[in-house]
Enzyme design. Structure first.
Site, mmCIF file in Angstrom:
data_model
loop_
_atom_site.group_PDB
_atom_site.id
_atom_site.type_symbol
_atom_site.label_atom_id
_atom_site.label_comp_id
_atom_site.label_asym_id
_atom_site.label_seq_id
_atom_site.Cartn_x
_atom_site.Cartn_y
_atom_site.Cartn_z
ATOM 1 N N LYS A 101 10.544 -32.895 -50.052
ATOM 2 C CA LYS A 101 10.201 -33.480 -49.034
ATOM 3 C C LYS A 101 8.499 -33.292 -48.789
ATOM 4 O O LYS A 101 7.904 -34.225 -48.506
ATOM 5 C CB LYS A 101 10.922 -33.046 -47.747
ATOM 6 C CG LYS A 101 12.307 -33.475 -47.721
ATOM 7 C CD LYS A 101 13.169 -32.888 -46.731
ATOM 8 C CE LYS A 101 14.536 -33.259 -46.915
ATOM 9 N NZ LYS A 101 15.619 -32.836 -46.138
ATOM 10 N N GLN A 115 15.588 -27.837 -41.754
ATOM 11 C CA GLN A 115 16.653 -28.132 -43.056
ATOM 12 C C GLN A 115 18.053 -27.318 -42.757
ATOM 13 O O GLN A 115 18.049 -26.374 -42.231
ATOM 14 C CB GLN A 115 15.997 -27.245 -44.213
ATOM 15 C CG GLN A 115 16.599 -27.705 -45.396
ATOM 16 C CD GLN A 115 16.665 -29.215 -46.023
ATOM 17 O OE1 GLN A 115 15.886 -29.803 -45.949
ATOM 18 N NE2 GLN A 115 18.086 -29.530 -46.323
ATOM 19 N N ASP A 151 15.251 -37.136 -38.762
ATOM 20 C CA ASP A 151 16.546 -37.112 -39.392
ATOM 21 C C ASP A 151 17.476 -37.921 -39.026
ATOM 22 O O ASP A 151 18.548 -38.244 -39.374
ATOM 23 C CB ASP A 151 17.049 -35.552 -39.608
ATOM 24 C CG ASP A 151 16.861 -34.972 -41.036
ATOM 25 O OD1 ASP A 151 16.528 -35.593 -41.947
ATOM 26 O OD2 ASP A 151 16.941 -33.642 -41.093
#
Ligand code: NDP
Length: 283
Positions: free
Chosen positions: A53, A97, A120
């Site tokens: 990322k 994460q 997300d």
């Protein structure tokens, strides 16, 4: 017949090029798209994903700020960090994460996040908006799946789509997004009866199970589009949930693993970050 390959590396590289152009335009307007990535603990796979990322941000001119907390960090500490990032005007998107260490509630972390910074797309508000057909941050892997299906040029409307797997991060949101595009959608799972028979009716198959080569050629209708989300680590390397070589002989389009949906997920995260930068500019 041999299927056309949906090359995720190539498609995502094209998307990254246009993201870079968009990012430059935003910068010219004084907006520096910024993603905060939070990693808790030392999980090796999570470290790899966070690294990918960061690399994606770097390539496209998006600023990434990495925050690391030790595995034993208290939930309060993480929530305090999320709240700080919520209020930071220079941070447009926040990504924590997952998976998190067991003593931290993922739901609590998502709930603490501002929905308009949830790139997300996992905050309950974004999930609810997705299922209600309202504008929202669409989750990255499902968004990558849809982008790939659209790249085939095949009209989704009226097609029969069968999704194998009903997780909150892949199966269910993919179903909502295909339904929004007027597909006739069936979601299957481990309790589905006669699964091969159900899958055989599909014009579009999305496999998100986590079982190596689970989807065999006999389950696939001639000419179907087959999207393989699965990532399974075997001694011989990464394989998907689809028996690629055999299914390739029946499908019209197929995604490889690796090099299929995986690279798309990162590209979609970058796209969502740009969107967040536009929404949250100076907010
Ligand atoms: P989950 O483990 O959360 O869900 C798996 C789903 O598959 C469940 O709904 C389960 O059914 C279903 N399933 C399991 N066994 C069977 C079976 N025998 N028949 C039918 N359905 C079955 O997985 P995820 O959705 O998180 O991930 C799926 C795969 O996609 C994994 O390989 C993962 O690594 C990969 N992945 C890839 C990403 C990418 O960027 N390419 C991103 C996210 C995931 P039930 O609900 O009944 O248990």
């Amino acid at each position: 017949m041999s299927a056309n390959i949906l090359d995720g590396k190539k498609i995502s590289a094209e998307i990254r090029t246009s993201i870079k152009e968009e990012a430059e335009k935003l910068k010219a307007r004084g907006i520096n798209p910024t993603l905060a990535v939070v990693l808790v603990g030392e999980d090796p796979a999570s470290k790899v994903y966070v690294g990918q990322k960061e690399k994606g941000c770097e390539e496209t001119g998006i600023i990434s700020r990495k925050y690391t907390l030790p595995a034993e960090a208290a939930q309060e500490e993480l929530l305090t960090l999320v709240e700080k990032l919520n209020e930071d005007k220079e941070v447009h998107g926040i990504l924590v994460q997952f998976p998190l260490p067991e003593h931290i509630s993922e739901t609590a972390v998502l709930t603490a996040m501002k929905p308009e910074k949830d790139v997300d797309g996992f905050h309950a508000l974004n999930v609810g908006r997705l299922f209600s057909g309202l504008p929202c941050f669409e989750p990255c892997t499902p968004k990558g799946v849809i982008t790939m299906i659209e790249r085939t040029g095949i009209d989704i409307e009226g097609k029969k789509a069968v999704i194998i797997g009903r997780s909150n991060i892949v199966g269910k949101p993919v179903a909502a997004m295909l339904l929004a595009r007027n597909a006739t959608v069936t979601i299957t799972h481990s309790k589905t009866r006669n699964l091969p028979e159900v899958v055989r009716q599909a014009d579009i198959v999305v496999a998100a199970i986590g079982k190596p080569r689970f989807v065999t050629a006999d389950m696939i209708k001639e000419g179907a589009v087959v999207i393989d989300v699965g990532i399974n680590r075997l001694p011989e390397g990464l394989v998907g949930d689809v028996d690629y070589e055999a299914v390739m002989q029946k499908a019209s389009w197929i995604t490889p693993v690796p090099g299929g949906v995986g690279p798309m997920t990162i590209a979609m995260l970058l796209q969502n970050t740009l969107k967040a930068a536009i929404i949250n500019k100076g907010a």
